[in-house]
Design a protein around this motif. Structure first.
Motif, short mmCIF file in Angstrom:
data_model
loop_
_atom_site.label_atom_id
_atom_site.label_comp_id
_atom_site.label_asym_id
_atom_site.label_seq_id
_atom_site.Cartn_x
_atom_site.Cartn_y
_atom_site.Cartn_z
N UNK A 80 24.67 45.02 27.65
CA UNK A 80 24.02 46.32 27.59
C UNK A 80 23.44 46.59 26.22
N UNK A 81 22.66 47.64 26.20
CA UNK A 81 22.06 48.11 24.97
C UNK A 81 21.29 49.38 25.21
N UNK A 82 20.48 49.79 24.23
CA UNK A 82 19.72 51.03 24.33
C UNK A 82 18.51 50.97 23.42
N UNK A 83 17.57 51.83 23.70
CA UNK A 83 16.38 51.95 22.88
C UNK A 83 16.73 52.77 21.63
N UNK A 84 16.32 52.28 20.48
CA UNK A 84 16.61 53.00 19.24
C UNK A 84 15.66 54.19 19.07
N UNK A 85 16.25 55.32 18.76
CA UNK A 85 15.49 56.55 18.50
C UNK A 85 14.99 56.56 17.06
N UNK A 110 10.27 54.59 16.56
CA UNK A 110 9.53 55.68 17.19
C UNK A 110 10.10 56.06 18.56
N UNK A 111 11.22 55.46 18.93
CA UNK A 111 11.82 55.75 20.23
C UNK A 111 11.35 54.83 21.34
N UNK A 112 10.44 53.90 21.02
CA UNK A 112 9.95 52.95 22.03
C UNK A 112 9.84 51.53 21.49
N UNK A 113 10.04 51.33 20.21
CA UNK A 113 9.77 50.04 19.57
C UNK A 113 10.87 49.00 19.74
N UNK A 114 12.14 49.41 19.59
CA UNK A 114 13.23 48.44 19.47
C UNK A 114 14.35 48.71 20.46
N UNK A 115 14.81 47.65 21.10
CA UNK A 115 15.98 47.71 21.97
C UNK A 115 17.15 47.08 21.22
N UNK A 146 8.96 46.38 22.13
CA UNK A 146 8.29 45.27 21.45
C UNK A 146 9.27 44.21 20.97
N UNK A 147 10.46 44.65 20.58
CA UNK A 147 11.42 43.73 19.98
C UNK A 147 12.84 44.20 20.30
N UNK A 148 13.78 43.32 19.96
CA UNK A 148 15.19 43.66 20.13
C UNK A 148 15.94 43.28 18.85
N UNK A 149 17.06 43.94 18.65
CA UNK A 149 17.94 43.64 17.53
C UNK A 149 19.36 43.55 18.04
N UNK A 150 20.19 42.81 17.33
CA UNK A 150 21.60 42.72 17.67
C UNK A 150 22.41 42.46 16.41
N UNK A 151 23.71 42.64 16.53
CA UNK A 151 24.65 42.35 15.45
C UNK A 151 25.55 41.22 15.89
N UNK A 187 20.20 40.47 13.55
CA UNK A 187 19.19 39.55 14.07
C UNK A 187 18.11 40.34 14.81
N UNK A 188 16.90 39.79 14.84
CA UNK A 188 15.77 40.42 15.54
C UNK A 188 14.98 39.33 16.26
N UNK A 189 14.36 39.71 17.36
CA UNK A 189 13.42 38.84 18.05
C UNK A 189 12.42 39.67 18.83
N UNK A 190 11.23 39.12 19.01
CA UNK A 190 10.24 39.78 19.85
C UNK A 190 10.66 39.69 21.32
N UNK A 191 10.22 40.65 22.11
CA UNK A 191 10.54 40.64 23.53
C UNK A 191 9.35 40.10 24.33
N UNK A 192 9.62 39.57 25.51
CA UNK A 192 8.55 38.97 26.32
C UNK A 192 7.42 39.94 26.64
N UNK A 193 7.75 41.24 26.74
CA UNK A 193 6.73 42.22 27.11
C UNK A 193 5.76 42.51 25.97
N UNK A 194 6.15 42.11 24.72
CA UNK A 194 5.33 42.42 23.54
C UNK A 194 4.07 41.57 23.49
#
Length: 194
Positions: A80-85, A110-115, A146-151, A187-194
């Motif tokens: 699971x995860x969430x979109x960053x506000x 911006x509330x839509x950029x990063x998961x 556009x992208x995702x981040x994780x720890x 860590x960060x990576x671009x998402x397929x939808x980007x």
């Protein structure tokens, strides 16, 4: 038939996830056996479920997304995860690597950029059979960001190796504000939808 061919994936929002709270805890207990046995307060089931309750708080429900995997009608894993506000707490204690030239641009939301991908866990009886990757791909493949981040804990070699092979790159470190939280690599990576 391989394990991933027998798996059914269920997509859930925060409300649906809360309704399966007992399943979430069961998967955690069956996935983090060694971490729980270590006695580290951060890894206790009660502490973990407290974090889960915070993540699925109804005031955040529009941004939370979860996938549960079931094999032969039994829970086998979850992610699971969430979109960053804007001004997301995710970045509060972030310290960028030297290779990051513009910290502000990296952490601006911006509330839509990063998961934020918070958890991937696979029950021990299903580990090492491709289920973590399948969960990862199902959740992230469904995201519009556009992208995702994780720890990831720097000494978690198995997870780290997997994340790198799945296209993730380190950008710095962070220590979440949760009590007893360790310092993680970010860590960060671009998402397929980007």
């Amino acid at each position: 038939m391989s394990l991933t061919e027998r798996i059914e994936f269920r997509y859930l929002d925060a409300v649906e996830a809360r309704d399966l709270r007992a399943v979430v805890e069961d998967i955690y207990r069956r996935s983090y056996v060694d971490a729980i046995a270590s006695g580290d307060p951060f890894d206790s089931p009660a502490t973990f479920m407290h974090r889960f309750d915070s993540y699925t708080d109804p005031t955040r429900s529009g941004e939370f997304a979860m996938v549960i995997a079931e094999a032969d009608s039994r829970a086998a894993g979850q992610t699971w995860g969430w979109t960053l506000r804007p001004n997301a707490a995710w970045w509060t204690n972030f310290q960028p690597d030297e290779t990051v030239t513009d910290r502000s641009a990296l952490i601006e939301e911006d509330g839509t950029r990063t998961f934020a991908l918070s958890e991937i866990m696979v029950c021990t009886e299903y580990a090492g059979r491709g289920l973590a990757r399948a969960l990862h791909d199902k959740l992230l493949g469904s995201r519009p960001e556009q992208r995702a981040t994780l720890l990831v804990e720097p000494d978690n070699e198995r997870a780290y190796r997997a994340y790198r092979s799945w296209g993730w790159n380190r950008v710095g470190i962070s220590k979440p504000s949760w009590p007893d939280a360790p310092t993680f690599d970010v860590l960060i990576r671009d998402l397929p939808s980007a």
